[in-house]
Write a protein that holds these residues in place. Structure first.
Motif, mmCIF file in Angstrom:
data_model
loop_
_atom_site.group_PDB
_atom_site.id
_atom_site.type_symbol
_atom_site.label_atom_id
_atom_site.label_comp_id
_atom_site.label_asym_id
_atom_site.label_seq_id
_atom_site.Cartn_x
_atom_site.Cartn_y
_atom_site.Cartn_z
ATOM 1 N N GLU A 118 19.748 3.623 -0.631
ATOM 2 C CA GLU A 118 19.546 3.179 -2.004
ATOM 3 C C GLU A 118 19.553 1.650 -2.070
ATOM 4 O OE1 GLU A 118 21.518 3.775 -6.423
ATOM 5 O OE2 GLU A 118 22.480 4.691 -4.691
ATOM 6 N N LYS A 119 18.679 1.105 -2.895
ATOM 7 C CA LYS A 119 18.575 -0.348 -3.033
ATOM 8 C C LYS A 119 18.697 -0.737 -4.489
ATOM 9 C CE LYS A 119 15.799 -1.065 1.073
ATOM 10 N NZ LYS A 119 14.666 -1.739 1.661
ATOM 11 N N ILE A 120 19.137 -1.972 -4.699
ATOM 12 C CA ILE A 120 19.201 -2.520 -6.050
ATOM 13 C C ILE A 120 18.334 -3.779 -6.105
ATOM 14 C CG2 ILE A 120 21.515 -1.605 -6.473
ATOM 15 C CD1 ILE A 120 22.540 -4.545 -6.180
ATOM 16 N N SER A 121 17.982 -4.170 -7.303
ATOM 17 C CA SER A 121 17.192 -5.377 -7.518
ATOM 18 C C SER A 121 18.144 -6.537 -7.819
ATOM 19 C CB SER A 121 16.244 -5.151 -8.691
ATOM 20 O OG SER A 121 15.586 -6.343 -9.015
ATOM 21 N N SER A 150 14.953 -6.722 -3.086
ATOM 22 C CA SER A 150 15.623 -5.427 -3.035
ATOM 23 C C SER A 150 16.730 -5.523 -2.005
ATOM 24 C CB SER A 150 14.648 -4.331 -2.628
ATOM 25 O OG SER A 150 13.753 -4.073 -3.671
ATOM 26 N N VAL A 156 22.350 -0.980 -0.938
ATOM 27 C CA VAL A 156 23.724 -0.825 -1.397
ATOM 28 C C VAL A 156 24.642 -0.980 -0.180
ATOM 29 C CG1 VAL A 156 25.384 0.849 -2.321
ATOM 30 C CG2 VAL A 156 23.122 0.620 -3.362
ATOM 31 N N ALA A 206 26.471 -5.326 -2.807
ATOM 32 C CA ALA A 206 25.538 -4.566 -3.638
ATOM 33 C C ALA A 206 26.079 -3.168 -3.908
ATOM 34 C CB ALA A 206 24.177 -4.485 -2.952
ATOM 35 N N PRO A 253 25.290 0.219 -6.990
ATOM 36 C CA PRO A 253 24.297 0.638 -7.995
ATOM 37 C C PRO A 253 24.478 0.010 -9.366
ATOM 38 C CG PRO A 253 25.023 2.531 -6.711
ATOM 39 C CD PRO A 253 25.881 1.368 -6.285
ATOM 40 N N ASP A 277 22.564 -3.302 -10.275
ATOM 41 C CA ASP A 277 21.104 -3.363 -10.276
ATOM 42 C C ASP A 277 20.631 -4.305 -11.377
ATOM 43 O OD1 ASP A 277 18.535 -2.690 -9.384
ATOM 44 O OD2 ASP A 277 18.330 -1.162 -10.940
#
Length: 179
Positions: free
Chosen positions: A61-64, A78, A81, A151, A153, A156
């Motif tokens: 999972e990635k966040i901006s 990006s 997490v 990082a 969630p 984000d």
């Protein structure tokens, strides 16, 4: 080689704080701290159980995250997490120094969280981080060290401003390149 050992030690510190060590490793370290040395002495071991660089890490999972540079330009990236903002900046050619390579021994990865709501989502800074922040240039109420902002969630869309300057007491004016 020393840089790699430093990176592994910093990763172990983060995983220990986040409780991400496997139960086998965790029991091993717990046993050591009971019988031989205080836990802080053990945190800089080169042993590690996981890495965001492992194969298959692309499906994580990635966040901006948006970095606002000194000149006001912005770069949105990006970030997986679990990765620190210092590591993310280095992987994306963002000029966030990090002279101690994330070992919580300097203030050159100082960032300013631009939204108080996002700042309040972060864990409280440790005494060690506050000591280093006291040395940072342009300290604000929402200042943090990039190596300590991990990082997750709920972050984000976070926006991080880079201060106008850093204080590198090791070599004034020298900007090391990340390894």
């Amino acid at each position: 080689m020393l840089s790699r050992i430093s990176q592994l030690g910093a990763r172990l510190v983060r995983e220990t704080r986040a409780g991400n060590l496997s139960s086998h490793s965790s029991n091993y370290y717990r046993g050591l701290s009971r019988h031989s040395a205080p836990a802080k002495s053990i945190l800089f071991s080169t042993a590690t159980t996981s890495s965001h660089h492992d194969e298959g890490g692309d499906d994580k999972e990635k966040i901006s995250v948006t970095f606002v540079n000194k000149d006001g330009t912005e770069k949105t990236i990006s970030v997986p997490v679990g990765m620190s903002m210092l590591e993310a900046a280095h992987e994306n050619d963002i000029e966030l120094e990090g002279a101690c390579e994330g070992s919580l021994a300097c203030s050159t990865c100082h960032v300013i969280v631009m939204d108080v709501k996002d700042y309040n989502k972060l864990e409280d800074p440790t005494d060690e981080e506050n000591d280093m922040l006291d040395l940072a240039f342009g300290l604000t109420e929402t200042s943090r060290l990039g190596c300590q902002v991990i990082a997750k969630p709920e972050l984000d869309g976070v926006r991080l401003a880079l201060p106008a300057a850093t204080r590198n007491f090791a070599v004034d004016g020298f900007v090391p390149k990340p390894h």
